[in-house]
Design an enzyme around this catalytic site. Structure first.
Site, PDB file in Angstrom:
ATOM      1  N   CYS A  65       0.512  -0.444  -0.142  1.00  0.00           N
ATOM      2  CA  CYS A  65       0.323  -0.084  -0.408  1.00  0.00           C
ATOM      3  C   CYS A  65       1.009   1.413  -0.138  1.00  0.00           C
ATOM      4  O   CYS A  65       0.571   2.367  -0.577  1.00  0.00           O
ATOM      5  CB  CYS A  65      -0.545  -0.410   1.167  1.00  0.00           C
ATOM      6  SG  CYS A  65      -2.334   1.500   1.536  1.00  0.00           S
ATOM      7  N   CYS A  77      -7.227  -2.725   7.240  1.00  0.00           N
ATOM      8  CA  CYS A  77      -7.445  -2.039   6.572  1.00  0.00           C
ATOM      9  C   CYS A  77      -9.034  -2.640   6.420  1.00  0.00           C
ATOM     10  O   CYS A  77     -10.095  -2.245   5.971  1.00  0.00           O
ATOM     11  CB  CYS A  77      -7.670  -0.434   6.349  1.00  0.00           C
ATOM     12  SG  CYS A  77      -6.409  -0.901   4.672  1.00  0.00           S
TER      13      CYS A  77
END
Length: 391
Positions: A125, A222
């Site tokens: 990410c 997440c």
């Protein structure tokens, strides 16, 4: 570039507009990114807030009270980020990163588990989204820097840009950033890395950012709502990966049955479902040593079986563009917040061979091994194999 000395007041504080460049701040709506924006505006930077919308798991059961939203960019987080930008009187935009996040983070995560690896999606990410897509967008907006609330530091020293650990070692996130090289580091600011977490909360109060002071911190990965990835993996991986199979000791004895190889990670000791084993000391724990996809077998052993002296890495990155030397001493971290292990790193073509001076526990292929020299992040790579020194 000059912005003069125009004064603007926000929440009772006075900010100066000085001759500092434009910076895009990744505003999640949390306390760290909010304080990042406030600190930079106080220092005279021309700030632009951008909130990134990531992919969310639409397959979750909303009837159970769980919304299909990413924990890093909830609807509440978006509203908080928008409100903080308004309070600081900085422009605010929302960037759609769903497609890129799905491709570079979620699909990578699933493919790694399908291949028997333990991935680290936060590394990807940061590599592809926060300091990939967002950095490109910042350049399109004419910004010289991207800033985020990461607990790490970048020291800009002439034409060298050094990635360093955070002052607060309990919050340090440099492990996820080892892939940043000079062409990116020169455009990155990490203001909160020079403070402890309690100091950040005090700064939030000082800046009047009260709506984010009491917010709970997000925990875990997440892009799924559960604490464990097992439900997410079952939702998105083919059922063939979850066939039950034998639990086998390192010397070949079958002592149990596993529930599907992707549900286990190297070094895991809980949830194995192994009872008493004849001939074994009572109460001595079992650990996952390896997975054997060909035989659909989970290999387990006692603690000495998950201790490694040699770690092999590929896909190397070095923050200064190259290793310090073909062979160098470093401290190596094999998981986020893991212990720093003294080691010698030998570069062998496109691989690194790490000889640990102290045995490393639970080395998992798919994770990153990150090299440090004191507070400097030297670089790192992807773990592909581990072995005992005698092997």
């Amino acid at each position: 570039m000059s912005f003069g000395m125009v004064m603007s007041s926000t929440s009772g504080l006075t900010f100066k507009s000085m001759s500092k460049p434009k910076v895009v701040v990744a505003l999640s709506g949390g306390v760290d990114s909010s304080v990042t924006a406030a600190l930079l505006k106080e220092q005279g930077y021309e700030c632009i807030g951008i909130h990134i919308r990531f992919w969310s798991d639409s397959a979750v059961d909303e009837s159970a009270g769980v919304l299909p939203q990413n924990k890093c960019c909830t609807l509440g987080g978006l509203e908080d980020a928008r409100a903080i930008a308004a309070q600081l009187e900085i422009p605010f935009y929302v960037m759609n990163g769903e497609r890129e996040f799905k491709e570079h983070v979620v699909d990578y995560f699933l493919n790694s588990y399908a291949q028997g690896q333990t991935p680290n999606p936060c590394v990807e990410c940061n590599r592809n989204i926060k300091f990939g897509q967002l950095l490109e967008r910042a350049q399109q907006l004419g910004a010289e820097f991207v800033a985020s609330g990461h607990y790490a530091r970048v020291s800009h020293e002439g034409d060298r840009h050094l990635l360093k650990t955070a002052i607060d070692t309990n919050k340090d996130q440099s492990y996820f950033l080892y892939h940043l090289q000079q062409e990116k580091l020169k455009h990155i600011l990490f203001p909160v890395g020079g403070y402890t977490k309690p100091e950040i909360y005090e700064l939030a109060k000082k800046f009047g950012l009260l709506r984010v002071v009491e917010k709970p911190q997000s925990q875990g990965l997440c892009f799924f709502s559960e604490a464990s990835p097992k439900h997410f993996l079952r939702r998105y991986l083919d059922g063939k990966y979850f066939k039950k199979g034998p639990i086998v000791t390192v010397d070949g004895r079958v002592i149990g049955e596993h529930q599907g190889l992707p549900l286990y990670t190297i070094g895991q000791r809980s949830g194995l479902g192994i009872g008493g084993v004849k001939g074994e000391p009572e109460g001595e724990p079992w650990y996952v040593v390896a997975t054997d996809a060909e035989k659909n077998a989970l290999v387990v052993g006692h603690k000495e079986s998950v201790m490694s002296q040699i770690i092999i890495c590929r896909d190397l990155d070095f923050t200064l563009g190259k290793p310090p030397a073909p062979s160098f001493e470093a401290q190596v971290r094999i998981r986020h917040r893991g212990a720093l292990i003294p080691a010698r790193v030998n570069i062998d073509g496109e691989r690194a061979v790490i000889t640990c001076l102290e045995p490393a526990e639970g080395v998992a292929p798919g994770q990153a091994a990150v090299f440090y020299q004191d507070d400097l992040v030297v670089g790192g790579g992807l773990i592909i194999r581990q072995q005992n020194e005698e092997a």
